[in-house]
Design a protein around this motif. Structure first.
Motif, PDB file in Angstrom:
ATOM      1  N   TRP A 134       0.853  -1.181   0.000  1.00 45.63           N
ATOM      2  CA  TRP A 134       0.000   0.000   0.000  1.00 45.63           C
ATOM      3  C   TRP A 134       0.895   1.238   0.000  1.00 45.63           C
ATOM      4  CZ3 TRP A 134      -4.928   0.324  -1.063  1.00 45.63           C
ATOM      5  CH2 TRP A 134      -5.794  -0.730  -0.780  1.00 45.63           C
ATOM      6  N   VAL A 135       0.624   2.192  -0.892  1.00 53.41           N
ATOM      7  CA  VAL A 135       1.387   3.435  -0.934  1.00 53.41           C
ATOM      8  C   VAL A 135       0.438   4.622  -1.030  1.00 53.41           C
ATOM      9  CG1 VAL A 135       3.352   2.324  -2.083  1.00 53.41           C
ATOM     10  CG2 VAL A 135       1.632   3.546  -3.447  1.00 53.41           C
ATOM     11  N   THR A 136       0.957   5.782  -0.657  1.00 55.13           N
ATOM     12  CA  THR A 136       0.284   7.060  -0.917  1.00 55.13           C
ATOM     13  C   THR A 136       1.213   7.894  -1.788  1.00 55.13           C
ATOM     14  OG1 THR A 136       1.173   7.978   1.148  1.00 55.13           O
ATOM     15  CG2 THR A 136      -1.066   7.068   1.204  1.00 55.13           C
ATOM     16  N   LEU A 137       0.633   8.835  -2.520  1.00 51.47           N
ATOM     17  CA  LEU A 137       1.400   9.666  -3.441  1.00 51.47           C
ATOM     18  C   LEU A 137       1.273  11.136  -3.065  1.00 51.47           C
ATOM     19  CD1 LEU A 137       0.268   8.066  -6.840  1.00 51.47           C
ATOM     20  CD2 LEU A 137       2.326   7.505  -5.504  1.00 51.47           C
ATOM     21  N   GLY A 138       2.331  11.894  -3.374  1.00 53.06           N
ATOM     22  CA  GLY A 138       2.309  13.347  -3.221  1.00 53.06           C
ATOM     23  C   GLY A 138       2.762  13.977  -4.519  1.00 53.06           C
ATOM     24  N   PHE A 139       2.007  14.960  -5.006  1.00 55.31           N
ATOM     25  CA  PHE A 139       2.324  15.599  -6.289  1.00 55.31           C
ATOM     26  C   PHE A 139       2.280  17.111  -6.120  1.00 55.31           C
ATOM     27  CE2 PHE A 139       0.912  17.602 -10.254  1.00 55.31           C
ATOM     28  CZ  PHE A 139       1.833  17.117 -11.165  1.00 55.31           C
ATOM     29  N   ASP A 140       3.374  17.775  -6.492  1.00 53.64           N
ATOM     30  CA  ASP A 140       3.430  19.236  -6.487  1.00 53.64           C
ATOM     31  C   ASP A 140       3.864  19.670  -7.877  1.00 53.64           C
ATOM     32  OD1 ASP A 140       3.225  21.797  -5.303  1.00 53.64           O
ATOM     33  OD2 ASP A 140       5.395  21.884  -5.081  1.00 53.64           O
ATOM     34  N   GLY A 141       3.055  20.454  -8.558  1.00 55.96           N
ATOM     35  CA  GLY A 141       3.307  20.710  -9.959  1.00 55.96           C
ATOM     36  C   GLY A 141       3.537  22.161 -10.302  1.00 55.96           C
ATOM     37  N   ALA A 142       4.489  22.403 -11.190  1.00 57.08           N
ATOM     38  CA  ALA A 142       4.732  23.709 -11.787  1.00 57.08           C
ATOM     39  C   ALA A 142       4.501  23.572 -13.283  1.00 57.08           C
ATOM     40  CB  ALA A 142       6.149  24.175 -11.481  1.00 57.08           C
ATOM     41  N   ASP A 167       5.486   4.366   1.342  1.00 55.43           N
ATOM     42  CA  ASP A 167       4.942   3.101   1.801  1.00 55.43           C
ATOM     43  C   ASP A 167       4.126   3.352   3.067  1.00 55.43           C
ATOM     44  OD1 ASP A 167       5.057   0.591   3.566  1.00 55.43           O
ATOM     45  OD2 ASP A 167       5.784  -0.190   1.654  1.00 55.43           O
ATOM     46  N   VAL A 168       2.864   2.947   3.067  1.00 57.91           N
ATOM     47  CA  VAL A 168       1.975   3.264   4.185  1.00 57.91           C
ATOM     48  C   VAL A 168       2.456   2.608   5.472  1.00 57.91           C
ATOM     49  CG1 VAL A 168      -0.373   3.032   5.080  1.00 57.91           C
ATOM     50  CG2 VAL A 168      -0.007   3.622   2.677  1.00 57.91           C
ATOM     51  N   GLU A 169       2.879   1.353   5.391  1.00 56.56           N
ATOM     52  CA  GLU A 169       3.251   0.635   6.616  1.00 56.56           C
ATOM     53  C   GLU A 169       4.586   1.116   7.165  1.00 56.56           C
ATOM     54  OE1 GLU A 169       3.608  -3.917   8.335  1.00 56.56           O
ATOM     55  OE2 GLU A 169       4.022  -3.534   6.225  1.00 56.56           O
ATOM     56  N   THR A 170       5.572   1.288   6.318  1.00 57.55           N
ATOM     57  CA  THR A 170       6.921   1.566   6.807  1.00 57.55           C
ATOM     58  C   THR A 170       7.273   3.040   6.838  1.00 57.55           C
ATOM     59  OG1 THR A 170       7.940   1.477   4.609  1.00 57.55           O
ATOM     60  CG2 THR A 170       7.666  -0.615   5.787  1.00 57.55           C
ATOM     61  N   GLY A 171       6.575   3.878   6.083  1.00 61.42           N
ATOM     62  CA  GLY A 171       6.926   5.288   6.010  1.00 61.42           C
ATOM     63  C   GLY A 171       8.099   5.569   5.106  1.00 61.42           C
ATOM     64  N   ILE A 211      -3.564   5.501   7.388  1.00 62.16           N
ATOM     65  CA  ILE A 211      -3.457   4.731   8.632  1.00 62.16           C
ATOM     66  C   ILE A 211      -4.702   4.927   9.484  1.00 62.16           C
ATOM     67  CG2 ILE A 211      -2.190   4.560  10.812  1.00 62.16           C
ATOM     68  CD1 ILE A 211       0.367   5.215   9.213  1.00 62.16           C
ATOM     69  N   ARG A 212      -5.186   6.186   9.555  1.00 64.49           N
ATOM     70  CA  ARG A 212      -6.401   6.447  10.336  1.00 64.49           C
ATOM     71  C   ARG A 212      -7.614   5.739   9.729  1.00 64.49           C
ATOM     72  NH1 ARG A 212      -4.073  11.733  11.385  1.00 64.49           N
ATOM     73  NH2 ARG A 212      -4.832  12.492   9.378  1.00 64.49           N
ATOM     74  N   SER A 213      -7.601   5.534   8.418  1.00 63.85           N
ATOM     75  CA  SER A 213      -8.729   4.863   7.763  1.00 63.85           C
ATOM     76  C   SER A 213      -8.761   3.371   8.048  1.00 63.85           C
ATOM     77  CB  SER A 213      -8.665   5.081   6.249  1.00 63.85           C
ATOM     78  OG  SER A 213      -7.689   4.240   5.656  1.00 63.85           O
ATOM     79  N   GLY A 214      -7.644   2.846   8.578  1.00 60.22           N
ATOM     80  CA  GLY A 214      -7.581   1.425   8.891  1.00 60.22           C
ATOM     81  C   GLY A 214      -7.151   0.558   7.733  1.00 60.22           C
ATOM     82  N   VAL A 215      -6.494   1.150   6.726  1.00 60.93           N
ATOM     83  CA  VAL A 215      -6.129   0.375   5.551  1.00 60.93           C
ATOM     84  C   VAL A 215      -5.205  -0.795   5.893  1.00 60.93           C
ATOM     85  CG1 VAL A 215      -4.153   1.838   4.947  1.00 60.93           C
ATOM     86  CG2 VAL A 215      -5.309   0.532   3.164  1.00 60.93           C
ATOM     87  N   LEU A 216      -4.356  -0.644   6.884  1.00 60.68           N
ATOM     88  CA  LEU A 216      -3.422  -1.713   7.234  1.00 60.68           C
ATOM     89  C   LEU A 216      -4.101  -2.850   7.989  1.00 60.68           C
ATOM     90  CD1 LEU A 216      -0.255   0.332   8.291  1.00 60.68           C
ATOM     91  CD2 LEU A 216      -0.857  -0.614   6.058  1.00 60.68           C
ATOM     92  N   ASN A 217      -5.354  -2.610   8.388  1.00 62.22           N
ATOM     93  CA  ASN A 217      -6.074  -3.657   9.125  1.00 62.22           C
ATOM     94  C   ASN A 217      -7.030  -4.451   8.239  1.00 62.22           C
ATOM     95  OD1 ASN A 217      -4.871  -2.740  11.506  1.00 62.22           O
ATOM     96  ND2 ASN A 217      -6.461  -1.178  11.776  1.00 62.22           N
ATOM     97  N   TYR A 227      -4.996  -6.582   2.895  1.00 61.29           N
ATOM     98  CA  TYR A 227      -3.616  -6.151   3.024  1.00 61.29           C
ATOM     99  C   TYR A 227      -2.701  -7.337   3.297  1.00 61.29           C
ATOM    100  CZ  TYR A 227       0.595  -3.900   4.558  1.00 61.29           C
ATOM    101  OH  TYR A 227       1.902  -3.512   4.674  1.00 61.29           O
ATOM    102  N   ARG A 228      -1.638  -7.431   2.531  1.00 59.59           N
ATOM    103  CA  ARG A 228      -0.644  -8.485   2.732  1.00 59.59           C
ATOM    104  C   ARG A 228       0.724  -7.847   2.845  1.00 59.59           C
ATOM    105  NH1 ARG A 228      -1.208 -12.187  -2.327  1.00 59.59           N
ATOM    106  NH2 ARG A 228      -1.284 -10.110  -3.264  1.00 59.59           N
TER     107      ARG A 228
END
Length: 552
Positions: free
Chosen positions: A338-346, A358-362, A537-543, A547-548
């Motif tokens: 599971w990952v999250t993305l950040g995008f900042d565009g010019a 990586d959501v679990e490890t940071g 993490i607050r949404s409970g995605v890791l639970n 999730y594997r």
């Protein structure tokens, strides 16, 4: 008959005395223990009002040219924070809504006559809603707790309806659709934060152009500006308009970093603001020092023009968190995570970047970044290759093997592209996240700093490294660290509502100046991805059962 002439040295014709009397008879203190009591103008507030309402000695009444009798079309007041600018702005708005703020000719004694607008249209302007709230939260109780409650009976959260069809409304640089109105007065909050970058300059320019067509006028209040930001206030101070009065008294002489001089500067700056405890201001200045922000304290508390280029992050700490994650010989984030993305565009100047966490490890990696080539001249055209950006989005969402929980995208230059990505990947996985929301950004940065400082936090530790073993990936990882190190902190006027915080105000990040070559965009990408990670993490995605773990 014309003005009677001065009765004492230095006297000039003004509607200020009439307006001041009206304010004290109709406006009330908006908060604290004296809420509801008559609002009394302090000496510096009265002086500013007298100059704002100053008239030409030979002024003539002309209902079609309401601004012509006044010497100035606008004024700027610069004072330290909490000195009383907000209530004063609210009182001016009340006067413009129902008070005698227009010149109606001279009486038989040669004194000016004040008359109200027939149908006033007033706007409260700032770069973001959080800033307009600074005035709105004071304006509502000033009306509702006093005599004006019988005159202005409809005081909403986003609009106040006035008698005879008039209105008061907030406007921001993100709500340009409201800027075609026939406005009669604008109250501008924090012009020191209005720049080309956040469209604040365009906002003010448009508002003043609209005022010129109606004979309207404006007032602005702010703190001392940062000379590296090239704000509209800086322009007004350094290159004053002939039709504008700038009220920016110099601070007491001395070195802000010298505690004895600082006390003298604070004492003078707040000498006619009895609601302020100078000892409390000095204590807050000490907190700024401990947080590494003495320049910001000098600006906000000392009313001193100074660069606020205090580094935002501990770069040594950030670099210490660089690691090369390997599983089965693979560097980066493996498939199935599971990952999250950040995008900042010019578009043409700053860097555009896409970063995954990586959501679990940071653990964070830069997926791709695009920057204007350094060898190009300023007059040579260049734009971010949007086809390559689209390819990287397709890879991150579909080709990487990751499970993308959500991406947070700063949208100013990419509204159409984000809409296309939402269509392709789903509105649950692509979210607009405006970084110019100072309050939201301040808390996101605060959480990011906490995650960096602790070996573990509520979201877990943060680390970062290259996407893979290629030279390009290693170069992008190095660029990420440089961008984080380039970021400087800019203090806002927004209180930190966390009771356990050691400082009282939120801060955001920026470049040293708008035209600085020291970019920060990948740092912003990391903040956005980490903010999304916290939400995941607050949404409970890791639970979830789906999730594997790949196991580090």
């Amino acid at each position: 008959m014309p003005w009677r002439g001065p009765e004492f040295p230095g006297e000039f014709p003004t509607l200020g005395w009439i307006v001041a009397e009206w304010i004290e008879a109709n406006c009330v203190v908006p908060d604290r223990g004296s809420a509801g009591e008559p609002f009394r103008l302090r000496g510096w507030q009265l002086q500013h009002l007298l100059w704002q309402m100053r008239l030409h000695p030979d002024a003539e009444y002309d209902p079609d040219k309401p601004a012509a009798p006044f010497l100035y079309n606008g004024t700027l007041m610069v004072r330290p924070q909490k000195s009383g600018k907000g209530p004063f702005s609210a009182a001016r708005i009340c006067a413009q809504a129902a008070g005698p703020v227009l010149f109606g000719g001279w009486d038989e004694d040669g004194d000016p006559i004040g008359i109200p607008w027939a149908s006033p249209h007033i706007q409260v302007a700032a770069t973001a809603e959080d800033q307009t709230d600074n005035i709105w939260r004071v304006l509502k109780p000033m009306i509702e707790l006093g005599p004006l409650a019988n005159v202005i009976t409809d005081t909403g959260l986003q609009r106040m309806n006035l008698p005879n069809g008039g209105i008061i409304e907030p406007v921001t640089s993100k709500a340009l659709t409201r800027l075609g109105a026939r406005i009669t007065y604008v109250e501008i909050d924090q012009p020191e934060s209005m720049t080309d970058a956040n469209k604040g300059t365009k906002l003010v320019t448009t508002l003043l152009r609209n005022l010129s067509g109606t004979g309207g006028r404006f007032g602005a209040t702010g703190n001392a500006h940062d000379p590296t930001e090239k704000s509209i206030q800086q322009t007004w101070v350094e290159k004053p308009r002939k039709d504008m009065w700038v009220d920016f008294p110099p601070p007491a002489k001395g070195n802000w970093k010298n505690k004895r001089d600082r006390r003298r500067i604070v004492t003078k700056g707040y000498e006619d603001s009895p609601w302020v405890d100078p000892e409390r201001i000095l204590a807050e200045a000490e907190a700024f020092d401990l947080a590494g922000n003495p320049n910001e304290a000098a600006r906000f508390l000392g009313n001193i023009v100074t660069a606020g280029a205090d580094k935002a992050f501990d770069l040594e700490r950030y670099r210490s968190l660089a690691v090369e994650r390997r599983i089965d010989g693979q560097i980066g984030i493996p498939k199935g995570r599971w990952v999250t993305l950040g995008f900042d565009g010019a578009v043409t100047k700053d860097t555009t970047g896409l970063l995954a966490t990586d959501v679990e490890t940071g653990h964070a990696v830069v997926v791709r970044a695009w920057a204007r080539p350094l060898h190009l001249r300023d007059d040579e055209e260049w734009r971010i290759p949007i086809a390559e950006v689209n390819e990287s989005m397709e890879w991150a969402y579909s080709g990487s093997g990751w499970k993308v929980w959500r991406g947070y995208f700063d949208p100013p230059h990419y509204r159409d592209d984000i809409a296309r990505w939402i269509s392709a990947y789903g509105d649950e996985k692509v979210h607009e996240w405006w970084t110019d929301r100072r309050k939201a950004m301040g808390y996101a940065i605060k959480d990011f700093v906490a995650d960096l400082a602790a070996s573990s936090s509520s979201a877990g530790p943060i680390t970062h490294g290259p996407l893979d073993d290629s030279q390009e990936a290693r170069a992008l990882h190095e660029m990420l660290q440089v961008h984080v190190g380039n970021a400087v902190r800019k203090l806002t006027q927004i209180p930190d509502e966390d009771p356990e915080t050691k400082t009282s105000r939120l801060w955001i990040i920026s470049k040293e100046s708008d035209d600085s070559v020291n970019k920060i965009d990948l740092g912003m990408c990391h903040i956005l991805a980490q903010t999304a990670r916290r939400d995941a993490i607050r949404s409970g995605v890791l639970n979830t059962k789906t999730y594997r773990t790949a196991g580090w």
